[in-house]
Design a protein around this motif. Structure first.
Motif, PDB file in Angstrom:
ATOM      1  N   ASN A 194       0.460  -1.188   0.103  1.00  0.00           N
ATOM      2  CA  ASN A 194       0.445   0.154   0.362  1.00  0.00           C
ATOM      3  C   ASN A 194       0.518   1.062  -0.166  1.00  0.00           C
ATOM      4  O   ASN A 194       0.355   2.290   0.597  1.00  0.00           O
ATOM      5  CB  ASN A 194      -0.989   0.311   1.093  1.00  0.00           C
ATOM      6  N   GLY A 195       2.334   0.992  -0.631  1.00  0.00           N
ATOM      7  CA  GLY A 195       3.342   1.853  -0.288  1.00  0.00           C
ATOM      8  C   GLY A 195       3.108   3.097  -1.605  1.00  0.00           C
ATOM      9  O   GLY A 195       3.722   3.855  -1.685  1.00  0.00           O
ATOM     10  N   GLY A 196       1.900   2.716  -2.731  1.00  0.00           N
ATOM     11  CA  GLY A 196       2.113   3.752  -3.771  1.00  0.00           C
ATOM     12  C   GLY A 196       3.120   2.980  -5.150  1.00  0.00           C
ATOM     13  O   GLY A 196       3.938   2.316  -4.556  1.00  0.00           O
ATOM     14  N   TYR A 197       3.869   3.972  -5.414  1.00  0.00           N
ATOM     15  CA  TYR A 197       4.262   3.553  -7.238  1.00  0.00           C
ATOM     16  C   TYR A 197       4.904   5.299  -6.937  1.00  0.00           C
ATOM     17  O   TYR A 197       4.805   6.043  -7.171  1.00  0.00           O
ATOM     18  CB  TYR A 197       3.490   3.477  -8.629  1.00  0.00           C
ATOM     19  N   LEU A 198       6.099   4.758  -7.240  1.00  0.00           N
ATOM     20  CA  LEU A 198       7.525   5.941  -7.919  1.00  0.00           C
ATOM     21  C   LEU A 198       7.882   5.578  -9.685  1.00  0.00           C
ATOM     22  O   LEU A 198       7.818   4.168  -9.595  1.00  0.00           O
ATOM     23  CB  LEU A 198       8.654   5.107  -6.914  1.00  0.00           C
ATOM     24  N   LEU A 199       6.812   6.517 -10.366  1.00  0.00           N
ATOM     25  CA  LEU A 199       7.205   6.535 -11.794  1.00  0.00           C
ATOM     26  C   LEU A 199       8.282   7.017 -12.450  1.00  0.00           C
ATOM     27  O   LEU A 199       8.289   7.829 -12.291  1.00  0.00           O
ATOM     28  CB  LEU A 199       5.886   6.953 -12.460  1.00  0.00           C
ATOM     29  N   ASN A 200       8.483   6.651 -13.176  1.00  0.00           N
ATOM     30  CA  ASN A 200       9.458   7.638 -14.537  1.00  0.00           C
ATOM     31  C   ASN A 200       8.918   7.434 -16.151  1.00  0.00           C
ATOM     32  O   ASN A 200       8.702   6.368 -16.377  1.00  0.00           O
ATOM     33  CB  ASN A 200      10.812   6.948 -14.215  1.00  0.00           C
ATOM     34  N   SER A 201       9.420   8.449 -16.674  1.00  0.00           N
ATOM     35  CA  SER A 201       8.454   8.814 -18.176  1.00  0.00           C
ATOM     36  C   SER A 201       9.581   9.398 -18.747  1.00  0.00           C
ATOM     37  O   SER A 201       9.975  10.751 -17.438  1.00  0.00           O
ATOM     38  CB  SER A 201       7.065   9.051 -18.252  1.00  0.00           C
ATOM     39  N   LYS A 202       9.526  10.097 -19.837  1.00  0.00           N
ATOM     40  CA  LYS A 202      10.773  11.201 -20.474  1.00  0.00           C
ATOM     41  C   LYS A 202      10.408  12.775 -19.744  1.00  0.00           C
ATOM     42  O   LYS A 202      11.139  13.529 -19.423  1.00  0.00           O
ATOM     43  CB  LYS A 202      10.150  11.182 -22.092  1.00  0.00           C
ATOM     44  N   HIS A 204       8.370  12.466 -16.642  1.00  0.00           N
ATOM     45  CA  HIS A 204       8.182  12.784 -15.000  1.00  0.00           C
ATOM     46  C   HIS A 204       9.217  12.328 -14.682  1.00  0.00           C
ATOM     47  O   HIS A 204       9.701  10.363 -14.524  1.00  0.00           O
ATOM     48  CB  HIS A 204       7.122  12.476 -14.783  1.00  0.00           C
ATOM     49  N   LYS A 205      10.072  12.546 -13.669  1.00  0.00           N
ATOM     50  CA  LYS A 205      11.129  11.798 -13.311  1.00  0.00           C
ATOM     51  C   LYS A 205      10.835  12.026 -11.741  1.00  0.00           C
ATOM     52  O   LYS A 205      10.465  12.311 -11.050  1.00  0.00           O
ATOM     53  CB  LYS A 205      13.039  12.620 -13.252  1.00  0.00           C
ATOM     54  N   ASN A 206      10.743   9.977 -11.225  1.00  0.00           N
ATOM     55  CA  ASN A 206      10.653   9.968  -9.810  1.00  0.00           C
ATOM     56  C   ASN A 206       9.590  10.404  -9.321  1.00  0.00           C
ATOM     57  O   ASN A 206       9.230  11.469  -8.048  1.00  0.00           O
ATOM     58  CB  ASN A 206      11.805  10.611  -8.755  1.00  0.00           C
ATOM     59  N   PHE A 207       8.155  10.290  -9.788  1.00  0.00           N
ATOM     60  CA  PHE A 207       6.841  10.859  -9.448  1.00  0.00           C
ATOM     61  C   PHE A 207       6.526  10.163  -8.688  1.00  0.00           C
ATOM     62  O   PHE A 207       6.237   8.946  -9.339  1.00  0.00           O
ATOM     63  CB  PHE A 207       6.138  11.082 -10.934  1.00  0.00           C
ATOM     64  N   TRP A 208       6.220  10.554  -7.705  1.00  0.00           N
ATOM     65  CA  TRP A 208       5.048   9.537  -6.755  1.00  0.00           C
ATOM     66  C   TRP A 208       3.923   9.411  -6.654  1.00  0.00           C
ATOM     67  O   TRP A 208       2.853  10.689  -6.624  1.00  0.00           O
ATOM     68  CB  TRP A 208       5.984  10.211  -5.099  1.00  0.00           C
ATOM     69  N   LEU A 209       2.951   8.317  -6.759  1.00  0.00           N
ATOM     70  CA  LEU A 209       2.083   8.477  -6.598  1.00  0.00           C
ATOM     71  C   LEU A 209       1.289   7.112  -5.816  1.00  0.00           C
ATOM     72  O   LEU A 209       1.970   6.469  -5.917  1.00  0.00           O
ATOM     73  CB  LEU A 209       1.646   7.686  -8.514  1.00  0.00           C
ATOM     74  N   LEU A 210       0.423   7.785  -5.211  1.00  0.00           N
ATOM     75  CA  LEU A 210      -0.452   7.016  -3.915  1.00  0.00           C
ATOM     76  C   LEU A 210      -0.888   5.294  -4.307  1.00  0.00           C
ATOM     77  O   LEU A 210      -1.596   6.030  -6.099  1.00  0.00           O
ATOM     78  CB  LEU A 210      -1.287   7.454  -2.643  1.00  0.00           C
ATOM     79  N   ALA A 211      -0.735   4.503  -4.177  1.00  0.00           N
ATOM     80  CA  ALA A 211      -1.625   3.336  -4.641  1.00  0.00           C
ATOM     81  C   ALA A 211      -2.988   3.266  -4.693  1.00  0.00           C
ATOM     82  O   ALA A 211      -4.114   4.531  -3.792  1.00  0.00           O
ATOM     83  CB  ALA A 211      -0.878   2.629  -3.398  1.00  0.00           C
TER      84      ALA A 211
END
Length: 211
Positions: A194-202, A204-211
């Motif tokens: 339940n800790g969410g996601y750390l996302l990377n794209s061109k 967005h770097k280290n974008f935090w998203l809650l679960a």
């Protein structure tokens, strides 16, 4: 990074028997795909790695677990399937985990179109095989589980990066796809159940998203 649109999209998730892949699929199901979309699970088959795949499945008891009706399965549950350890052959373990992931998708979103594809690596490397297939299918969003690495940490920095073939060696598969995919590519790191996601794209770097 996802959201409902008027037209159906093709969303591809790179599938393999790992926690990173399971986390990427959870992200896709909970935050990206909607009813009109098509979800494509793609697995690049390396004929030389089936022994490692079998060992991974056995070590995580994937063969003794079954698919759950809960769409927020743990990574080990998402890799479940009956008889993966009993397959014994080069393709047996792959068939089980990929089919189980497909079943999880169908349970989580019954109206979603889901298909799975196995791509032979042949002479190509894994990243190129995924990239080629995503372009052939006209994929709109490519999602891949990502491990934290040194190159990930400096991906968005101002340090000079190598180009061409040297870049492919310097970056891991997820990072290479993020950098070179013509469609939107998202690298997903799942932070606990339940800790969410750390996302990377061109973009967005280290974008935090809650679960």
């Amino acid at each position: 990074m996802g959201g409902e649109t008027a037209t159906a999209r093709k969303v591809m998730v790179v599938a393999d028997p790992s926690r990173e892949s399971a986390g990427a699929l959870q992200y896709a199901l909970s935050h990206v795909v909607v009813e009109n979309d098509e979800l494509i699970l793609v697995h690049v088959e390396n004929p030389n790695s089936w022994k490692q795949t079998f060992s991974f499945l056995k070590r995580n008891n994937f063969g003794s677990s079954s698919s759950s009706s809960n769409p927020t399965n743990t990574p080990s549950e998402m890799g479940g399937g009956s008889g993966s350890a009993a397959g014994g052959g080069a393709g047996g373990a792959d068939v089980d985990f990929l089919e189980s992931m497909k079943q999880v998708c169908e349970i989580a979103q019954p109206k979603l179109r889901v298909r799975s594809i196995r791509v032979p690596m042949e002479a190509k490397d894994r990243a190129s095989a995924i990239l080629d297939r995503s372009q052939t299918l006209g994929v709109d969003i490519l999602i891949i589980g990502q491990r934290r690495s040194l190159s990930t940490a400096i991906l968005g920095s101002n340090k000079r990066r190598p180009g061409g073939a040297a870049m492919k060696l310097w970056l891991d598969t997820a990072e290479y796809l993020i950098e070179n995919s013509k469609c939107t590519c998202v690298g997903v790191q799942k932070k606990g159940q339940n800790g969410g996601y750390l996302l990377n794209s061109k973009t967005h770097k280290n974008f935090w998203l809650l679960a």
